[in-house]
Design an enzyme around this catalytic site. Sequence first.
Site, PDB file in Angstrom:
ATOM      1  N   SER A 217      -6.579  -4.844  -4.375  1.00 34.45           N
ATOM      2  CA  SER A 217      -6.275  -5.072  -5.786  1.00 34.45           C
ATOM      3  C   SER A 217      -7.159  -4.162  -6.621  1.00 34.45           C
ATOM      4  O   SER A 217      -8.387  -4.220  -6.516  1.00 34.45           O
ATOM      5  CB  SER A 217      -6.543  -6.536  -6.170  1.00 34.45           C
ATOM      6  OG  SER A 217      -5.670  -7.404  -5.505  1.00 34.45           O
ATOM      7  N   ASP A 249      -4.458 -14.168  -6.587  1.00 32.22           N
ATOM      8  CA  ASP A 249      -3.756 -15.175  -5.793  1.00 32.22           C
ATOM      9  C   ASP A 249      -2.246 -14.959  -5.867  1.00 32.22           C
ATOM     10  O   ASP A 249      -1.521 -15.183  -4.888  1.00 32.22           O
ATOM     11  CB  ASP A 249      -4.110 -16.575  -6.295  1.00 32.22           C
ATOM     12  CG  ASP A 249      -5.610 -16.804  -6.328  1.00 32.22           C
ATOM     13  OD1 ASP A 249      -6.312 -16.224  -5.475  1.00 32.22           O
ATOM     14  OD2 ASP A 249      -6.079 -17.540  -7.207  1.00 32.22           O
TER      15      ASP A 249
END
Length: 309
Positions: A217, A249
């Site tokens: 990420s 998430d």
Amino acid sequence: MILTVTLNTALDITYRVRSLRPHASHRVSEVTERPGGKGVNVARVLAALGHEVTVTGFTGGATGRVVQERLAAVPGVVDALVPLAGATRRTIAVVDDRTGDTTQLNEPGPMVAPGEWSAFQEAYDDLLASASAVALCGSLPPGVPVGAYAGLVRTARSFGVPVLLDTSGEPLRRGVAARPDIIKPNAEELAELTGSHEPLRATQDARRRGAGAVVASLGPEGLLAATREGRWRSTPPTPLRGNPTGAGDAVVAGLLSGLTEHLPWPDRLTRATALAAATVAAPVAGEFDRGVYEELLGRVTVSGEVSAA
């Protein structure tokens, strides 16, 4: 059924204030509470995408009871949390309405006794028998061995269940050596694992350490993936301002849903990137804006190359 593991569950509390200022008293304009912890957030997104999800981990005390009450109200999510004597932690997100920025305060979590850890491992084994994939998410509460995720990865592999690991620090380093199918670090976690601050080099190094695929990420810059099938970069059309809590998430949920649906990697990354951006745009931590998600699906850019490596 997709299984998500949150050893350090939480009650996520979001406060909204007009303007957050140090050393000042603030009037809260809005308070929301959600069952939380990384794997719980993953489960909520997966359920919203139409998947059957079971949540396991630990819960305890008055806060734990609130978490389970709120979890029971989430359609499509089955509660398989294991009780413990200590109290489930709280996380506090303070959202500044003027800037859109969020300040996060995370409690450490309850102490887990050896007998409670053994009880969880037994429950985990039972749940794996009917799982199509498993996500191991978040920090370890006090008392849980630092190599816990490595053991849980090996157990999942012994059942033939694909496993995604999303943690950091020493638990990540040991977990990678157990050869999870996917890891999902952010840029800082990846640099800590590999010693490299160059993301492409670091993802390749993390694969050499044992991960089947690495999806990093990069915040507003999207995702970078190194897999057996190739390498790709996934980028949202424009950065969104808002609450980033739960965006990582949402990436895990996108990757897991794509895995169980047998989507090619570019489609998995498109979904994960759109979900992350839609989570930032949502007003509450751990939720995603479905309208933003559906609009972004056609606008995410994925570039890269297919490889046999």
